[in-house]
Design an enzyme around this catalytic site. Sequence first.
Site, PDB file in Angstrom:
ATOM      1  N   PRO A  28      39.134  33.440  38.601  1.00 19.15           N
ATOM      2  CA  PRO A  28      38.630  33.053  37.278  1.00 19.15           C
ATOM      3  C   PRO A  28      39.151  33.934  36.151  1.00 19.15           C
ATOM      4  CG  PRO A  28      36.966  34.273  38.457  1.00 19.15           C
ATOM      5  CD  PRO A  28      38.083  34.041  39.442  1.00 19.15           C
ATOM      6  N   LEU A  29      39.786  35.051  36.512  1.00 14.13           N
ATOM      7  CA  LEU A  29      40.379  35.936  35.506  1.00 14.13           C
ATOM      8  C   LEU A  29      41.897  35.813  35.472  1.00 14.13           C
ATOM      9  CD1 LEU A  29      38.134  39.105  36.014  1.00 14.13           C
ATOM     10  CD2 LEU A  29      37.899  37.252  34.343  1.00 14.13           C
TER      11      LEU A  29
ATOM     12  N   HIS B  96      40.330  27.689  55.748  1.00 14.21           N
ATOM     13  CA  HIS B  96      41.258  28.286  54.792  1.00 14.21           C
ATOM     14  C   HIS B  96      42.404  27.338  54.447  1.00 14.21           C
ATOM     15  CE1 HIS B  96      42.375  32.656  53.530  1.00 14.21           C
ATOM     16  NE2 HIS B  96      42.547  31.810  52.547  1.00 14.21           N
TER      17      HIS B  96
ATOM     18  N   GLY C  59      44.083  38.531  36.860  1.00 11.90           N
ATOM     19  CA  GLY C  59      44.059  39.745  36.053  1.00 11.90           C
ATOM     20  C   GLY C  59      44.569  39.566  34.641  1.00 11.90           C
ATOM     21  N   PHE C  60      45.300  38.483  34.375  1.00  9.32           N
ATOM     22  CA  PHE C  60      45.899  38.324  33.047  1.00  9.32           C
ATOM     23  C   PHE C  60      44.835  38.213  31.962  1.00  9.32           C
ATOM     24  CE2 PHE C  60      47.583  35.796  29.528  1.00  9.32           C
ATOM     25  CZ  PHE C  60      48.696  36.549  29.191  1.00  9.32           C
TER      26      PHE C  60
ATOM     27  N   TYR D  19      42.822  38.322  55.653  1.00  9.47           N
ATOM     28  CA  TYR D  19      43.023  39.402  54.685  1.00  9.47           C
ATOM     29  C   TYR D  19      43.133  40.731  55.437  1.00  9.47           C
ATOM     30  CZ  TYR D  19      41.304  35.916  51.331  1.00  9.47           C
ATOM     31  OH  TYR D  19      41.103  34.778  50.574  1.00  9.47           O
TER      32      TYR D  19
END
Length: 335
Positions: free
Chosen positions: A222-223, A128, A226-227, A58
């Site tokens: 888990p979101l 990863h 963002g949606f 990252y």
Amino acid sequence: MERRTIGATALDVGAIGLGCMPMSWAYSRSEQRGDRSLRTVHAALDAGVSLLDTADMYGPFTNELLVGRVLKERRSEAFVSTKCGLLVGDGGERRHVVANGRPGYVRRACDASLRRLQTDVIDLYQLHRADPEVPVEETWGAMAELVSAGKVRALGLCAVGARPVRRGADLYEGTIRQLDRIQQVFPVAAVEAELSVWSQEALVRLLPWCAARGVGFLAAMPLGNGFLTGTLTPGGGFEPDDPRARHPRFTAEMMAANQPIVAGLRRVAARHGEDVTPAQVALAWTLGLGRHVVPVPGAKRERWAVENARAAALRLTAEDLAEIAALPAPRGSWD
């Protein structure tokens, strides 16, 4: 915050973690600001979050450096999870990422992560991505040596971005095969994979595999990228480097078609009070899937990190769960 234990060695973490990736990789890079990100991590720790999820790729490297600045001050409050096995090259607009699972590289990568994180030990070191050129047992064996050396406490496998091994196969069939192989070398403490109200593929076999073996499950995204927060506007557009700009589920048409899912989460939230959000309902649903499940939502702002943390106190009713189960299936492919 409620605490949960993951893995056979009972690693203790807050029920909700913090995904640090958006602070310095993908997702609206113009919004990535170091000082604000530092405040976000501190706010999450203040709210009871302990698991900080990062990776050497990252940035690359800048995300670990950011987390390291926090760990230097608050190491005893944090559970740090980082990853190795992916290298980022120069690919122009879309960076070229390749796997490297060679044992020598894994050892060097761990030492480099320890320096950037400003810590003597990594709580959870994840592979990863498996290197197709190196038997996964060899990579895992090198990672196990790091545990013996005291540089790492436990090992995990990241299955975010998994692809079916053949047409019509379960999404995580290949991941489970890898897990069965590496489990013979050294115990798997946790698996990280995508899991949310609108991405439930892990429920078929991967989550049960973990539950049956006492393996923790870190629920990535888990979101729904963002949606499920209900804050994204269909047709609002994304920055060119944002992966959602290329995802079929984030076209204006598909985002509009999937609004009934968000509407359902809003209805459930409204039953629990004016301050409860669709995002908190989505996180509470994930928490309810098992005591070994720890959702790891990403956040770039203090407000969202604190809001996510408060979801640990939300208890969904049987009526809530029935309404969520009855929501329409998401429209559009995920690839």
